[in-house]
Design a protein around this motif. Structure first.
Motif, PDB file in Angstrom:
ATOM      1  N   CYS A 279       0.803  -1.225   0.000  1.00 15.98           N
ATOM      2  CA  CYS A 279       0.000   0.000   0.000  1.00 15.98           C
ATOM      3  C   CYS A 279       0.836   1.276   0.000  1.00 15.98           C
ATOM      4  O   CYS A 279       0.268   2.379  -0.020  1.00 15.98           O
ATOM      5  N   TYR A 299      -1.585  -8.642   8.320  1.00 16.80           N
ATOM      6  CA  TYR A 299      -2.065  -7.624   9.254  1.00 16.80           C
ATOM      7  C   TYR A 299      -2.685  -6.478   8.453  1.00 16.80           C
ATOM      8  O   TYR A 299      -2.209  -6.137   7.368  1.00 16.80           O
ATOM      9  N   LYS A 300      -3.721  -5.886   9.002  1.00 15.76           N
ATOM     10  CA  LYS A 300      -4.340  -4.734   8.362  1.00 15.76           C
ATOM     11  C   LYS A 300      -3.435  -3.520   8.530  1.00 15.76           C
ATOM     12  O   LYS A 300      -2.861  -3.297   9.595  1.00 15.76           O
ATOM     13  N   CYS A 301      -3.317  -2.737   7.477  1.00 16.29           N
ATOM     14  CA  CYS A 301      -2.465  -1.546   7.523  1.00 16.29           C
ATOM     15  C   CYS A 301      -2.991  -0.573   8.575  1.00 16.29           C
ATOM     16  O   CYS A 301      -4.199  -0.242   8.582  1.00 16.29           O
ATOM     17  N   SER A 304      -4.506   5.443   8.548  1.00 10.52           N
ATOM     18  CA  SER A 304      -5.911   5.841   8.545  1.00 10.52           C
ATOM     19  C   SER A 304      -6.506   5.743   7.139  1.00 10.52           C
ATOM     20  O   SER A 304      -5.944   6.270   6.177  1.00 10.52           O
ATOM     21  N   GLY A 305      -7.650   5.046   7.034  1.00 11.13           N
ATOM     22  CA  GLY A 305      -8.371   4.931   5.767  1.00 11.13           C
ATOM     23  C   GLY A 305      -7.869   3.827   4.860  1.00 11.13           C
ATOM     24  O   GLY A 305      -8.476   3.594   3.802  1.00 11.13           O
ATOM     25  N   CYS A 306      -6.787   3.149   5.192  1.00  6.30           N
ATOM     26  CA  CYS A 306      -6.250   2.083   4.337  1.00  6.30           C
ATOM     27  C   CYS A 306      -6.867   0.747   4.723  1.00  6.30           C
ATOM     28  O   CYS A 306      -6.954   0.391   5.904  1.00  6.30           O
ATOM     29  N   THR A 307      -7.314   0.011   3.731  1.00  8.45           N
ATOM     30  CA  THR A 307      -7.948  -1.289   3.955  1.00  8.45           C
ATOM     31  C   THR A 307      -7.058  -2.456   3.512  1.00  8.45           C
ATOM     32  O   THR A 307      -7.484  -3.604   3.567  1.00  8.45           O
ATOM     33  N   LYS A 308      -5.860  -2.151   3.057  1.00  8.73           N
ATOM     34  CA  LYS A 308      -4.951  -3.207   2.571  1.00  8.73           C
ATOM     35  C   LYS A 308      -4.393  -4.024   3.733  1.00  8.73           C
ATOM     36  O   LYS A 308      -4.355  -3.571   4.875  1.00  8.73           O
ATOM     37  N   GLN A 309      -3.956  -5.238   3.409  1.00  8.33           N
ATOM     38  CA  GLN A 309      -3.285  -6.116   4.360  1.00  8.33           C
ATOM     39  C   GLN A 309      -1.893  -6.471   3.837  1.00  8.33           C
ATOM     40  O   GLN A 309      -1.686  -6.597   2.623  1.00  8.33           O
TER      41      GLN A 309
END
Length: 346
Positions: A279, A299-301, A304-309
């Motif tokens: 990301c 793990y989830k990034c 703030s606002g990022c939905t990538k893992q």
């Protein structure tokens, strides 16, 4: 007369026989002695002569064959020269089996471009140095304007080198498709010229507004004077020309990415930053390691606002960002000192 007895007769016979044997042996010996000097010389001479004659017999056929072949080769060469008019010999088509060489040469051009681009950061480093010394932008500063022209020349040179690579790829593709090309030298020069001419016909915005090197160059100058603000689109730095789209066109609204020098986990400036390849968000190395205890787990990034893992192994050291962070902190500290000095004067 007395008659000889048999015993006496036998004795005489033995004596006579022995005398005859001795005479015959001496005669043989004398005869051999006379012949000995001649026979060995004759035998050795014969052996040498035989060897010489054999050698001559072996050598003579080779010489005769060579003598017979040489005129034949000369005749063949003369015949070949008569059959082929070298002065008017036409170019032969490049074999399909060998056209891979064109692709290899195209790869050499690309590698040269990549090697040169690795040192293109020097333009940005010098520009940042000028900006920190008080130079404002490429419009008002003579030094920055000159440097701006140099980086544009650099981009133009890269475009010309890419024209060589693209021309070779085009010819390679046509040969691979079965087209017969006999004028490869002329065609190569023509295609290179056409592709480079297409580049030269572009407007200034079309050449540089989307070029990553030029964007990075301008953003370096901008960040010195506006560390907290995002850089506006490059269309504001480049005059509009005939052929350019409207400034309101979304495709041209390309500015610098707002760089956040604060770690989303610690909320303080980045330390030994690492950047996720998934990301592109960056974190302090120790903070992201504390969060991602298991390297192979997703793990989830935390931005703030990022939905990538991503996994911990996806976070790579970012020395360029570390350098930017230190420069940002240095400029921020200098700006704070200037602000404090102004307050004291007031």
């Amino acid at each position: 007369m007395p008659v000889a007895t048999s015993s006496r007769r036998k004795t005489q016979d033995r004596r006579q026989n022995s005398e005859d044997i001795e005479n015959s042996q001496s005669a043989r010996h004398n005869g051999d002695a006379e012949d000995v000097p001649d026979q060995p010389r004759t035998r050795r001479g014969n052996v040498k002569q035989e060897k010489k004659s054999k050698g001559k017999q072996r050598a003579e056929p080779v010489d005769e064959d060579e003598d017979e072949r040489l005129p034949a080769n000369e005749d063949e060469e003369e015949d070949d020269n008569e059959r082929i008019d070298v002065s008017n010999f036409q170019d032969q088509p490049l074999l399909r089996e060998e056209c891979y060489k064109l692709k290899a040469i195209a790869g050499d051009w690309e590698r040269m471009v990549n090697t040169i681009e690795q040192r293109s950061d020097i333009f940005k480093e010098i520009a940042i140095g000028y900006a920190e010394a008080g130079e404002k932008n490429t419009t008002e500063s003579k030094r920055l304007k000159s440097l701006d022209e140099k980086i544009k020349e650099f981009i133009n040179l890269n475009a010309e080198m890419i024209s060589h690579s693209d021309a070779l790829k085009d010819i390679h593709q046509k040969i691979a498709q079965g087209e017969e090309i006999t004028d490869i030298v002329e065609r190569y020069s023509r295609v290179v010229g056409e592709k480079h001419e297409q580049w030269l016909m572009k407007t200034t915005r079309q050449k540089y507004a989307r070029n990553e090197k030029y964007i990075d160059f301008q953003s370096g100058i901008w960040e010195v004077h506006h560390p907290e603000d995002p850089m506006p689109p490059l269309t504001e730095f480049i005059f509009k020309e005939d052929g350019d789209d409207s400034d309101s066109d979304d495709e041209l609204e390309i500015g610098g990415v707002v760089q956040n020098f604060t770690c989303p986990l610690t909320l303080v400036p980045l330390t030994n930053p690492v950047t996720s390849t998934v990301c592109k968000h960056s974190f302090s190395a120790d903070a992201i390691r504390d969060m991602c205890k298991e390297p192979g787990k997703l793990y989830k990034c935390p931005a703030s606002g990022c939905t990538k893992q991503f996994r911990l192994t996806d976070c790579k050291p970012d020395p360029a960002l570390e350098k930017k962070t230190k420069a940002y902190l240095r400029r921020k500290e200098a700006a704070q000192q200037d602000s404090d000095a102004e307050e004291v004067i007031d």
